[in-house]
Design a protein around this motif. Structure first.
Motif, PDB file in Angstrom:
ATOM      1  N   GLU A  27     -36.363 -12.733 -13.659  1.00  0.00           N
ATOM      2  CA  GLU A  27     -37.738 -12.319 -13.368  1.00  0.00           C
ATOM      3  C   GLU A  27     -37.886 -10.792 -13.382  1.00  0.00           C
ATOM      4  O   GLU A  27     -38.933 -10.269 -13.780  1.00  0.00           O
ATOM      5  N   PHE A  28     -36.852 -10.074 -12.965  1.00  0.00           N
ATOM      6  CA  PHE A  28     -36.900  -8.606 -13.044  1.00  0.00           C
ATOM      7  C   PHE A  28     -36.937  -8.164 -14.506  1.00  0.00           C
ATOM      8  O   PHE A  28     -37.622  -7.217 -14.858  1.00  0.00           O
ATOM      9  N   GLU A  38     -34.551  -2.075 -15.328  1.00  0.00           N
ATOM     10  CA  GLU A  38     -34.001  -0.718 -15.443  1.00  0.00           C
ATOM     11  C   GLU A  38     -34.747   0.279 -14.558  1.00  0.00           C
ATOM     12  O   GLU A  38     -34.435   1.472 -14.565  1.00  0.00           O
ATOM     13  N   LYS A  39     -35.712  -0.211 -13.815  1.00  0.00           N
ATOM     14  CA  LYS A  39     -36.430   0.646 -12.871  1.00  0.00           C
ATOM     15  C   LYS A  39     -35.719   0.668 -11.515  1.00  0.00           C
ATOM     16  O   LYS A  39     -35.814   1.628 -10.764  1.00  0.00           O
ATOM     17  N   VAL A  40     -35.004  -0.416 -11.214  1.00  0.00           N
ATOM     18  CA  VAL A  40     -34.325  -0.560  -9.918  1.00  0.00           C
ATOM     19  C   VAL A  40     -32.821  -0.403 -10.132  1.00  0.00           C
ATOM     20  O   VAL A  40     -32.238  -1.052 -11.005  1.00  0.00           O
ATOM     21  N   TRP A  41     -32.187   0.443  -9.331  1.00  0.00           N
ATOM     22  CA  TRP A  41     -30.766   0.740  -9.498  1.00  0.00           C
ATOM     23  C   TRP A  41     -29.894  -0.483  -9.263  1.00  0.00           C
ATOM     24  O   TRP A  41     -28.990  -0.769 -10.018  1.00  0.00           O
ATOM     25  N   GLN A  42     -30.196  -1.218  -8.197  1.00  0.00           N
ATOM     26  CA  GLN A  42     -29.415  -2.421  -7.910  1.00  0.00           C
ATOM     27  C   GLN A  42     -30.289  -3.449  -7.208  1.00  0.00           C
ATOM     28  O   GLN A  42     -31.018  -3.131  -6.277  1.00  0.00           O
ATOM     29  N   TYR A  43     -30.201  -4.693  -7.675  1.00  0.00           N
ATOM     30  CA  TYR A  43     -30.972  -5.773  -7.072  1.00  0.00           C
ATOM     31  C   TYR A  43     -30.138  -7.040  -7.142  1.00  0.00           C
ATOM     32  O   TYR A  43     -29.459  -7.304  -8.131  1.00  0.00           O
ATOM     33  N   THR A  65     -31.089   4.632  -5.704  1.00  0.00           N
ATOM     34  CA  THR A  65     -30.257   5.685  -5.140  1.00  0.00           C
ATOM     35  C   THR A  65     -29.774   6.599  -6.258  1.00  0.00           C
ATOM     36  O   THR A  65     -29.780   6.207  -7.432  1.00  0.00           O
ATOM     37  N   THR A  66     -29.355   7.795  -5.884  1.00  0.00           N
ATOM     38  CA  THR A  66     -28.747   8.703  -6.864  1.00  0.00           C
ATOM     39  C   THR A  66     -27.249   8.838  -6.633  1.00  0.00           C
ATOM     40  O   THR A  66     -26.501   9.102  -7.566  1.00  0.00           O
TER      41      THR A  66
END
Length: 333
Positions: A242-243, A250-255, A285-286
């Motif tokens: 769904e992501f 690629e908008k969220v670093w980890q899910y 996060t960076t």
């Protein structure tokens, strides 16, 4: 010059042209170092080991032996993807080991997170060593060490508080007879991804999310059971799908999803139904030292919830963890 020190004048690899030049340079260096000897690589399917594998295949072909250990704690389809890309696509000399029963047997009734991590790590080394012992003439060990690994380990060696230590930097036995091959050890993660795409690896593999070594073992909270592990794997696959569909991958670093060892009452087919909750975690996060929560649209959360509760046996609730780091860590265990 220290071979573990990145030259001050080293150009950052940001384009395909720069990546191609780096690849050509490393192919020559690998061939000069290895000659006609064999190289062994533990291929997890993560971006670092995958890029190293693709580089070595380009440089020395069948002299590289890749060992992929499926500990039964991989995400849905990951081991199959490794086989498809490397054995079928790149014609790699790939040894596939399905050690699911072995790992889950060792983990039975173990609920302490650190104990689980130690069991998984130690058993992985045991399996890898056993497979390596079956091979003749291995002179080199390839690793997906990257520059942040070296920087963190240098901090620790200097007595500074490191974010984490790395098994592939200073963690190998002194008496090890194999020499190391580490072609991407001076690259940062973003540069590794550029090189991976230039090598022709699938985009999804190059941009694979960070995934803990113990895999789903630290997301199936408490003592791992096969039914709850399978529910976790299916729920996590739905979240990732769904992501992807909604442009969040690629908008969220980890899910990811975690499933705790607890049940709550629910309703299914007009009857009482006890099931596990699936907890969604999505952070940005960076540096992984702090993390913020991604605000996922409610429409996406509703779709994920509807699919998980309808399609995954044993789960009757979906929760969204909105705790930043600190106070929460990124992983639950």
């Amino acid at each position: 010059m220290d071979s573990n020190k990145r030259p001050d004048n080293m150009v950052r690899i940001t384009t395909k042209e720069l990546a191609d030049a780096f690849i050509e340079e490393q192919i020559n260096a690998i061939r000069e170092q290895v000659g006609d000897k064999k190289v062994l690589l533990a291929l997890s399917g993560g971006v670092d080991s995958s890029v190293v594998a693709a580089l070595l295949i380009k440089a020395i072909g069948k002299q590289l032996v890749c060992v992929h250990v499926n500990h039964g704690l991989m995400r849905k389809g990951e081991s199959e993807n490794v086989i498809e890309v490397f054995r079928n696509g790149l014609d790699a000399n790939l040894v596939y080991v399905d050690a699911t029963d072995r790992f889950l047997g060792k983990l039975e009734n173990v609920s302490d997170p650190e104990s689980k991590r130690k069991i998984i790590g130690a058993e992985f080394i045991n399996v890898f060593d056993e497979e390596a012992a079956k091979l003749d003439g291995i002179s080199f060990l390839a690793q997906g060490t990257i520059y942040p690994d070296i920087l963190e380990s240098i901090k620790q060696a200097e007595g500074k508080k490191a974010v984490k230590s790395h098994h592939n930097v200073g963690g190998l036995p002194d008496e090890m007879e194999m020499q190391l091959v580490e072609p991407i050890k001076l690259l940062f993660k973003d540069e590794v991804r550029v090189v991976g795409e230039a090598l022709g690896l699938p985009h999804a593999m190059v941009y694979r999310q960070p995934f803990p070594g113990p895999g789903l073992g630290v997301r199936c909270l408490g003592a791992i059971t096969r039914d709850r592990l399978e529910a976790l794997r299916e729920a996590d696959a739905i979240l990732r799908e769904e992501f992807d569909i909604n442009g969040l991958a690629e908008k969220v670093w980890q899910y990811f999803v975690v499933v705790p060892d607890m049940k709550s009452v629910g309703v299914k087919d007009d009857s009482r139904y006890e099931g596990w909750p699936a907890i969604i975690r999505a952070v940005n996060t960076t540096d992984a030292m702090t993390a913020t929560i991604e605000e996922i649209p409610y429409s996406v959360l509703h779709k994920v919830t509807a699919r998980i509760t309808a399609e995954v046996n044993g789960i009757n609730r979906v929760l969204y963890d909105i705790t930043p780091k600190p106070t929460g860590t990124i992983e639950w265990e």
